[in-house]
Scaffold this motif. Structure first.
Motif, PDB file in Angstrom:
ATOM      1  N   GLN A   1      55.596 108.253   6.486  1.00 20.42           N
ATOM      2  CA  GLN A   1      56.193 107.399   7.451  1.00 20.42           C
ATOM      3  C   GLN A   1      57.627 106.487   6.758  1.00 20.42           C
ATOM      4  O   GLN A   1      58.564 106.687   7.410  1.00 20.42           O
ATOM      5  CB  GLN A   1      55.506 106.475   8.366  1.00 20.42           C
ATOM      6  CG  GLN A   1      56.278 105.555   9.332  1.00 20.42           C
ATOM      7  CD  GLN A   1      55.355 104.683  10.313  1.00 20.42           C
ATOM      8  OE1 GLN A   1      54.201 104.559   9.729  1.00 20.42           O
ATOM      9  NE2 GLN A   1      55.891 103.987  11.224  1.00 20.42           N
ATOM     10  N   VAL A   2      57.340 105.944   5.690  1.00 18.33           N
ATOM     11  CA  VAL A   2      58.125 105.404   5.062  1.00 18.33           C
ATOM     12  C   VAL A   2      59.351 106.443   3.997  1.00 18.33           C
ATOM     13  O   VAL A   2      60.609 105.975   4.144  1.00 18.33           O
ATOM     14  CB  VAL A   2      57.614 104.411   3.951  1.00 18.33           C
ATOM     15  CG1 VAL A   2      58.712 103.814   3.066  1.00 18.33           C
ATOM     16  CG2 VAL A   2      56.624 103.103   4.723  1.00 18.33           C
ATOM     17  N   GLY A   3      58.719 107.399   3.743  1.00 16.41           N
ATOM     18  CA  GLY A   3      59.595 108.616   3.152  1.00 16.41           C
ATOM     19  C   GLY A   3      59.577 108.288   1.779  1.00 16.41           C
ATOM     20  O   GLY A   3      60.653 108.670   1.127  1.00 16.41           O
ATOM     21  N   ALA A   4      58.567 107.525   0.896  1.00 11.54           N
ATOM     22  CA  ALA A   4      58.605 107.321  -0.264  1.00 11.54           C
ATOM     23  C   ALA A   4      57.287 107.057  -0.832  1.00 11.54           C
ATOM     24  O   ALA A   4      56.590 106.265  -0.214  1.00 11.54           O
ATOM     25  CB  ALA A   4      59.533 105.965  -0.768  1.00 11.54           C
ATOM     26  N   PRO A   5      56.961 107.034  -1.974  1.00  9.93           N
ATOM     27  CA  PRO A   5      55.819 106.605  -2.578  1.00  9.93           C
ATOM     28  C   PRO A   5      55.457 105.223  -2.618  1.00  9.93           C
ATOM     29  O   PRO A   5      56.564 104.394  -2.705  1.00  9.93           O
ATOM     30  CB  PRO A   5      55.409 107.045  -4.036  1.00  9.93           C
ATOM     31  CG  PRO A   5      56.868 108.261  -4.251  1.00  9.93           C
ATOM     32  CD  PRO A   5      57.871 107.906  -3.002  1.00  9.93           C
TER      33      PRO A   5
ATOM     34  N   GLY B   1      56.764  99.802  -2.594  1.00 13.72           N
ATOM     35  CA  GLY B   1      55.200  99.324  -2.072  1.00 13.72           C
ATOM     36  C   GLY B   1      55.292  97.782  -2.053  1.00 13.72           C
ATOM     37  O   GLY B   1      54.609  97.331  -1.218  1.00 13.72           O
ATOM     38  N   GLU B   2      56.005  97.282  -3.321  1.00  9.01           N
ATOM     39  CA  GLU B   2      55.636  95.808  -3.216  1.00  9.01           C
ATOM     40  C   GLU B   2      56.409  95.096  -2.374  1.00  9.01           C
ATOM     41  O   GLU B   2      56.210  94.272  -1.496  1.00  9.01           O
ATOM     42  CB  GLU B   2      56.270  95.431  -4.818  1.00  9.01           C
ATOM     43  CG  GLU B   2      55.400  95.822  -5.694  1.00  9.01           C
ATOM     44  CD  GLU B   2      56.137  95.244  -7.011  1.00  9.01           C
ATOM     45  OE1 GLU B   2      57.208  94.751  -6.939  1.00  9.01           O
ATOM     46  OE2 GLU B   2      55.245  95.090  -7.964  1.00  9.01           O
ATOM     47  N   ALA B   3      57.761  95.814  -1.781  1.00  9.26           N
ATOM     48  CA  ALA B   3      58.451  95.077  -0.752  1.00  9.26           C
ATOM     49  C   ALA B   3      57.759  95.154   0.593  1.00  9.26           C
ATOM     50  O   ALA B   3      57.772  94.428   1.418  1.00  9.26           O
ATOM     51  CB  ALA B   3      59.877  95.710  -0.697  1.00  9.26           C
TER      52      ALA B   3
END
Length: 295
Positions: free
Chosen positions: A45-49, A64-66
């Motif tokens: 959904q985000v389009g990134a690891p 991920g942290e954000a």
């Protein structure tokens, strides 16, 4: 983009806190494949690891942290929202909208609200100054929860009315007048009168009282604000007929004398509310008002 799923965000935050998919599955009471599916779905959904696995430890990526930081706030807000709603469902908190006349609000509600505040401090009663007709209409429309209305009332679909109390209607006259010990329709009809607006329940009640004695006096002035009417009486401008909600007490203004009516006249009030399921906060308000019921 699809909306973020709170369950998947909670899984992400738990993994980031514990550094392990397996520990997150244990804490969240989920199967290990379900945790992996949550993360795969969220990353797609985000389009990134969002997470990196390294030497048996799982850490959040920059993205991920954000997301974890914002997810914590979203989850906290969601938990708080659910807690607030649950308190309302349990009757521990909530908002109850109540409509009544100025006289009822000033003289009848304070004691009930004091008791309610002691027994259920989390309930917020929002009071609106309304005529009985407006109160019934708003109850039917769902924008009001409880009402104090003059009786009798025509039946309104979805609204139930039960007798609540009745108060004597008294003549309020300037103390400087030479007045009888009791006010009759014949005596009052010959005095300058300050009466409630036509169309109000009290206006109909007093008009019928005069008419039964063959009198049809014209009011010198008409208002729908009892405190303003009393101020004009105190100034010697005329007499009025108003309910006396605190029977046995003396009027606060020494310039006003209260006279009992002959024949006696009573203003009955009813407790109105919507039929069907009643929220617990509203039920608590109704219970306290019923404790204040007067025959």
């Amino acid at each position: 983009m699809r909306e973020l799923n709170l369950d998947r965000l909670r899984t992400l935050v738990t993994i980031a806190d514990l550094g392990s998919f397996a520990e997150a599955a244990r804490v969240l009471h989920l199967a290990a494949p379900t945790v992996s599916l949550h993360m795969a779905d969220l990353e797609a959904q985000v389009g990134a690891p969002l997470l990196l696995r390294k030497r048996g430890e799982v850490r959040a990526t920059g993205v991920g942290e954000a997301l974890v930081e914002r997810a914590r706030r979203l989850l906290a807000d969601a938990d708080e929202t659910l807690a607030v709603v649950q308190r309302q469902v349990q009757g521990l908190a909530g908002r109850v909208r109540l409509g009544a006349s100025t006289g009822a609000i000033a003289h009848l509600l304070p004691q009930a609200l004091e008791v309610l505040g002691q027994q259920h401090p989390g309930i917020d009663v929002q009071v609106a100054v309304l005529t009985s007709q407006d109160t019934m209409a708003r109850l039917a429309g769902g924008t009001l929860d409880v009402g104090l209305v003059a009786l009798p009332q025509s039946a309104v679909h979805g609204v139930q009315v039960e007798p609540w109390r009745r108060d004597p209607v008294m003549a309020f006259v300037p103390s400087k007048w030479q007045a009888p010990t009791r006010a009759t329709p014949h005596w009052l009809a010959r005095q300058p009168l300050i009466l409630n607006d036509e169309g109000t329940s009290l206006s109909r009640l007093t008009t019928d009282w005069f008419a039964a004695a063959g009198e049809q006096p014209a009011a010198r002035i008409q208002l729908n604000y009892n405190d303003a009417i009393k101020s004009l009486v105190a100034a010697g401008y005329g007499a009025t007929l108003l309910p006396h909600e605190a029977a046995g007490s003396t009027p606060p203004d020494p310039r006003i004398t209260m006279l009992a009516l002959r024949p006696a006249l009573w203003r009955p009030l009813g407790l109105a509310y919507r039929t069907g399921a009643v929220e617990k906060a509203t039920q608590h308000v109704l219970d306290v008002l019923r404790e204040q019921r007067q025959a």
